[in-house]
Write a protein that holds these residues in place. Structure first.
Motif, PDB file in Angstrom:
ATOM      1  N   ALA A  53       0.831  -1.205   0.000  1.00  0.00           N
ATOM      2  CA  ALA A  53       0.000   0.000   0.000  1.00  0.00           C
ATOM      3  C   ALA A  53       0.869   1.261   0.000  1.00  0.00           C
ATOM      4  O   ALA A  53       0.545   2.252  -0.662  1.00  0.00           O
ATOM      5  CB  ALA A  53      -0.932   0.003   1.206  1.00  0.00           C
ATOM      6  N   LYS A  54       1.959   1.227   0.712  1.00  0.00           N
ATOM      7  CA  LYS A  54       2.818   2.402   0.821  1.00  0.00           C
ATOM      8  C   LYS A  54       3.598   2.680  -0.468  1.00  0.00           C
ATOM      9  O   LYS A  54       3.805   3.828  -0.837  1.00  0.00           O
ATOM     10  CB  LYS A  54       3.799   2.227   1.982  1.00  0.00           C
ATOM     11  CG  LYS A  54       4.678   3.426   2.238  1.00  0.00           C
ATOM     12  CD  LYS A  54       5.438   3.286   3.538  1.00  0.00           C
ATOM     13  CE  LYS A  54       6.180   4.576   3.849  1.00  0.00           C
ATOM     14  NZ  LYS A  54       6.506   4.684   5.252  1.00  0.00           N
ATOM     15  N   PHE A  55       4.031   1.624  -1.161  1.00  0.00           N
ATOM     16  CA  PHE A  55       4.955   1.808  -2.277  1.00  0.00           C
ATOM     17  C   PHE A  55       4.404   1.434  -3.647  1.00  0.00           C
ATOM     18  O   PHE A  55       5.096   1.632  -4.649  1.00  0.00           O
ATOM     19  CB  PHE A  55       6.234   0.996  -2.031  1.00  0.00           C
ATOM     20  CG  PHE A  55       7.019   1.462  -0.838  1.00  0.00           C
ATOM     21  CD1 PHE A  55       7.653   2.689  -0.836  1.00  0.00           C
ATOM     22  CD2 PHE A  55       7.112   0.667   0.295  1.00  0.00           C
ATOM     23  CE1 PHE A  55       8.385   3.120   0.265  1.00  0.00           C
ATOM     24  CE2 PHE A  55       7.840   1.083   1.398  1.00  0.00           C
ATOM     25  CZ  PHE A  55       8.477   2.317   1.387  1.00  0.00           C
ATOM     26  N   SER A  56       3.202   0.916  -3.746  1.00  0.00           N
ATOM     27  CA  SER A  56       2.716   0.377  -5.020  1.00  0.00           C
ATOM     28  C   SER A  56       2.613   1.420  -6.138  1.00  0.00           C
ATOM     29  O   SER A  56       2.685   1.076  -7.305  1.00  0.00           O
ATOM     30  CB  SER A  56       1.373  -0.316  -4.832  1.00  0.00           C
ATOM     31  OG  SER A  56       0.390   0.611  -4.457  1.00  0.00           O
ATOM     32  N   LYS A  57       2.465   2.684  -5.808  1.00  0.00           N
ATOM     33  CA  LYS A  57       2.353   3.725  -6.836  1.00  0.00           C
ATOM     34  C   LYS A  57       3.720   4.249  -7.287  1.00  0.00           C
ATOM     35  O   LYS A  57       3.810   5.039  -8.219  1.00  0.00           O
ATOM     36  CB  LYS A  57       1.482   4.857  -6.328  1.00  0.00           C
ATOM     37  CG  LYS A  57       0.030   4.443  -6.184  1.00  0.00           C
ATOM     38  CD  LYS A  57      -0.823   5.622  -5.808  1.00  0.00           C
ATOM     39  CE  LYS A  57      -2.256   5.361  -5.845  1.00  0.00           C
ATOM     40  NZ  LYS A  57      -3.020   4.548  -5.218  1.00  0.00           N
ATOM     41  N   ASP A  58       4.771   3.812  -6.640  1.00  0.00           N
ATOM     42  CA  ASP A  58       6.131   4.235  -6.959  1.00  0.00           C
ATOM     43  C   ASP A  58       6.687   3.329  -8.058  1.00  0.00           C
ATOM     44  O   ASP A  58       6.812   2.111  -7.870  1.00  0.00           O
ATOM     45  CB  ASP A  58       6.990   4.145  -5.702  1.00  0.00           C
ATOM     46  CG  ASP A  58       8.428   4.570  -5.919  1.00  0.00           C
ATOM     47  OD1 ASP A  58       8.853   4.785  -7.069  1.00  0.00           O
ATOM     48  OD2 ASP A  58       9.146   4.664  -4.903  1.00  0.00           O
ATOM     49  N   ALA A  59       7.031   3.913  -9.205  1.00  0.00           N
ATOM     50  CA  ALA A  59       7.505   3.131 -10.350  1.00  0.00           C
ATOM     51  C   ALA A  59       8.784   2.356 -10.042  1.00  0.00           C
ATOM     52  O   ALA A  59       9.006   1.284 -10.587  1.00  0.00           O
ATOM     53  CB  ALA A  59       7.731   4.046 -11.547  1.00  0.00           C
ATOM     54  N   GLY A  60       9.621   2.853  -9.170  1.00  0.00           N
ATOM     55  CA  GLY A  60      10.873   2.189  -8.846  1.00  0.00           C
ATOM     56  C   GLY A  60      10.817   1.348  -7.590  1.00  0.00           C
ATOM     57  O   GLY A  60      11.854   0.945  -7.056  1.00  0.00           O
ATOM     58  N   ALA A  61       9.611   1.069  -7.109  1.00  0.00           N
ATOM     59  CA  ALA A  61       9.454   0.380  -5.820  1.00  0.00           C
ATOM     60  C   ALA A  61      10.059  -1.016  -5.804  1.00  0.00           C
ATOM     61  O   ALA A  61      10.657  -1.403  -4.808  1.00  0.00           O
ATOM     62  CB  ALA A  61       7.979   0.323  -5.434  1.00  0.00           C
ATOM     63  N   ALA A  62       9.908  -1.770  -6.869  1.00  0.00           N
ATOM     64  CA  ALA A  62      10.424  -3.148  -6.869  1.00  0.00           C
ATOM     65  C   ALA A  62      11.945  -3.155  -6.696  1.00  0.00           C
ATOM     66  O   ALA A  62      12.472  -3.921  -5.880  1.00  0.00           O
ATOM     67  CB  ALA A  62      10.012  -3.878  -8.141  1.00  0.00           C
ATOM     68  N   ASP A  63      12.637  -2.285  -7.411  1.00  0.00           N
ATOM     69  CA  ASP A  63      14.094  -2.208  -7.272  1.00  0.00           C
ATOM     70  C   ASP A  63      14.491  -1.707  -5.890  1.00  0.00           C
ATOM     71  O   ASP A  63      15.442  -2.217  -5.280  1.00  0.00           O
ATOM     72  CB  ASP A  63      14.687  -1.286  -8.343  1.00  0.00           C
ATOM     73  CG  ASP A  63      14.608  -1.891  -9.733  1.00  0.00           C
ATOM     74  OD1 ASP A  63      14.580  -3.134  -9.855  1.00  0.00           O
ATOM     75  OD2 ASP A  63      14.579  -1.119 -10.702  1.00  0.00           O
ATOM     76  N   MET A  64      13.780  -0.694  -5.397  1.00  0.00           N
ATOM     77  CA  MET A  64      14.082  -0.143  -4.081  1.00  0.00           C
ATOM     78  C   MET A  64      13.880  -1.199  -2.992  1.00  0.00           C
ATOM     79  O   MET A  64      14.733  -1.379  -2.124  1.00  0.00           O
ATOM     80  CB  MET A  64      13.185   1.077  -3.827  1.00  0.00           C
ATOM     81  CG  MET A  64      13.409   1.771  -2.492  1.00  0.00           C
ATOM     82  SD  MET A  64      12.305   1.218  -1.162  1.00  0.00           S
ATOM     83  CE  MET A  64      10.704   1.510  -1.836  1.00  0.00           C
ATOM     84  N   LEU A 101       4.631  -6.304  -3.707  1.00  0.00           N
ATOM     85  CA  LEU A 101       3.872  -5.206  -4.321  1.00  0.00           C
ATOM     86  C   LEU A 101       2.567  -5.674  -4.948  1.00  0.00           C
ATOM     87  O   LEU A 101       1.664  -4.874  -5.147  1.00  0.00           O
ATOM     88  CB  LEU A 101       4.749  -4.492  -5.347  1.00  0.00           C
ATOM     89  CG  LEU A 101       5.910  -3.707  -4.753  1.00  0.00           C
ATOM     90  CD1 LEU A 101       6.870  -3.259  -5.842  1.00  0.00           C
ATOM     91  CD2 LEU A 101       5.404  -2.518  -3.928  1.00  0.00           C
ATOM     92  N   SER A 102       2.447  -6.947  -5.233  1.00  0.00           N
ATOM     93  CA  SER A 102       1.207  -7.478  -5.810  1.00  0.00           C
ATOM     94  C   SER A 102       0.122  -7.724  -4.758  1.00  0.00           C
ATOM     95  O   SER A 102      -1.017  -8.033  -5.106  1.00  0.00           O
ATOM     96  CB  SER A 102       1.484  -8.774  -6.556  1.00  0.00           C
ATOM     97  OG  SER A 102       1.676  -9.860  -5.661  1.00  0.00           O
ATOM     98  N   LEU A 103       0.464  -7.593  -3.492  1.00  0.00           N
ATOM     99  CA  LEU A 103      -0.452  -7.953  -2.397  1.00  0.00           C
ATOM    100  C   LEU A 103      -1.349  -6.812  -1.953  1.00  0.00           C
ATOM    101  O   LEU A 103      -1.744  -6.757  -0.797  1.00  0.00           O
ATOM    102  CB  LEU A 103       0.355  -8.463  -1.200  1.00  0.00           C
ATOM    103  CG  LEU A 103       1.131  -9.740  -1.435  1.00  0.00           C
ATOM    104  CD1 LEU A 103       2.019 -10.039  -0.249  1.00  0.00           C
ATOM    105  CD2 LEU A 103       0.199 -10.897  -1.715  1.00  0.00           C
ATOM    106  N   LYS A 104      -1.700  -5.924  -2.798  1.00  0.00           N
ATOM    107  CA  LYS A 104      -2.507  -4.748  -2.458  1.00  0.00           C
ATOM    108  C   LYS A 104      -3.771  -5.069  -1.720  1.00  0.00           C
ATOM    109  O   LYS A 104      -4.505  -5.883  -1.810  1.00  0.00           O
ATOM    110  CB  LYS A 104      -2.851  -3.961  -3.698  1.00  0.00           C
ATOM    111  CG  LYS A 104      -1.632  -3.502  -4.423  1.00  0.00           C
ATOM    112  CD  LYS A 104      -2.032  -2.831  -5.690  1.00  0.00           C
ATOM    113  CE  LYS A 104      -0.869  -2.718  -6.609  1.00  0.00           C
ATOM    114  NZ  LYS A 104      -1.162  -2.282  -7.904  1.00  0.00           N
TER     115      LYS A 104
END
Length: 104
Positions: A53-64, A101-104
């Protein structure tokens, strides 16, 4: 007969869709991530759903997130630091981050 085939096809599709979720949860368990995190409740660290929920809208979240899994992190969720996980490869960290990130 058509109804039976339809049901079997639907179940096969459901299994194909749900298998990666279970496989990635198994990876999280095998790498001791679940000692501090759960899918839907705070334990020592935040739940994976809260992270998503916190990072799902961030395009670079998976790498971060993959970087945080491998190198550790502190301050994002409070005073308790997350130690680095030396048992996780870069590919595994990306897999875990994408799953989280898929667990929204």
């Amino acid at each position: 007969m058509k109804r039976v085939l339809f049901v079997l096809a639907a179940l096969a599709g459901f299994t194909a869709v749900s298998t990666p979720v279970h496989a990635n949860e198994a990876l999280a368990k095998s790498k001791n991530c679940m000692a501090c995190h759960t899918v839907d409740k705070k334990l020592v660290g935040p739940s994976y759903k809260d992270v998503a929920a916190k990072f799902s809208k961030d395009a670079g979240a998976a790498d971060m997130l993959a970087g945080k899994i491998m190198k550790g992190s502190s301050g994002t969720w409070g005073a308790v630091p997350m130690p680095p996980n030396a048992n996780v490869s870069e590919a595994e960290a990306k897999t875990l981050a994408t799953w989280i990130l898929s667990l929204k």
